[in-house]
Design a protein around this motif. Structure first.
Motif, PDB file in Angstrom:
ATOM      1  N   SER A  38      -6.203  10.505 -13.466  1.00 41.81           N
ATOM      2  CA  SER A  38      -5.468  10.044 -12.297  1.00 41.81           C
ATOM      3  C   SER A  38      -4.112   9.498 -12.729  1.00 41.81           C
ATOM      4  CB  SER A  38      -6.252   8.947 -11.573  1.00 41.81           C
ATOM      5  OG  SER A  38      -6.147   7.721 -12.271  1.00 41.81           O
ATOM      6  N   LEU A  40      -2.874   6.615 -12.054  1.00 43.82           N
ATOM      7  CA  LEU A  40      -3.079   5.229 -12.479  1.00 43.82           C
ATOM      8  C   LEU A  40      -3.676   5.156 -13.876  1.00 43.82           C
ATOM      9  CD1 LEU A  40      -3.026   2.215 -11.865  1.00 43.82           C
ATOM     10  CD2 LEU A  40      -5.202   2.504 -10.650  1.00 43.82           C
ATOM     11  N   GLU A  59      -4.421   0.137  -8.076  1.00 49.60           N
ATOM     12  CA  GLU A  59      -3.944   1.079  -7.059  1.00 49.60           C
ATOM     13  C   GLU A  59      -2.884   0.444  -6.173  1.00 49.60           C
ATOM     14  OE1 GLU A  59      -7.327   2.400  -4.829  1.00 49.60           O
ATOM     15  OE2 GLU A  59      -8.193   3.455  -6.540  1.00 49.60           O
TER      16      GLU A  59
END
Length: 147
Positions: A38, A40, A59
């Motif tokens: 991802s 992140l 997030e």
């Protein structure tokens, strides 16, 4: 897809890094998002690899997502994610250890200094008005007539 982290100090200076390639401009910590990763997770991994720091980025720390049109034939359009990193204190920066095969320096830069040191596309992403984390901005960078 790429990801970067906007890390500051208590004076609101930005942490920027210089690639080991001499002709490259300064950058924000970050890099390419790997397959099955991802944005992140990639931001956390890149900072851990590049600076040897484990930072608590969530997030809700997303600042911006930018679509960038390809600049040359044969290149792909891409997405760039920008997350807000924490404010680092002296004790944090004392622990920085560079990944020397990728980076040869890091420094603090005011936003004005960063604007002149960073690649213009990165500079535009961070010098303009930023939302607070949790209120992300979406941008598009088109290169009309360059393909």
């Amino acid at each position: 897809m790429t990801t970067a982290l906007l890390i500051t100090n208590p004076r609101d200076a930005l942490l920027i890094v210089h690639p080991a390639k001499d002709d490259s401009p300064w950058q924000l910590p970050g890099g390419i998002i790997e397959e099955h990763e991802s944005p992140l997770d990639a931001a956390r991994r890149e900072v851990r690899e590049e600076l040897d720091l484990d930072l608590d980025v969530q997030e809700r720390d997303l600042l911006a997502v930018e679509w960038l049109q390809a600049t040359r034939p044969g290149r792909r359009n891409r997405l760039a994610f920008l997350f807000a990193g924490p404010t680092l204190r002296q004790a944090d920066t004392d622990r920085i250890t560079l990944q020397h095969n990728e980076l040869d320096a890091w420094r603090w830069a005011t936003r004005t200094e960063a604007a002149s040191l960073l690649h213009p596309a990165i500079s535009a992403r961070i010098i303009g008005p930023l939302q607070l984390p949790g209120g992300a901005v979406y941008r598009e960078t088109r290169n009309e007539g360059t393909l």
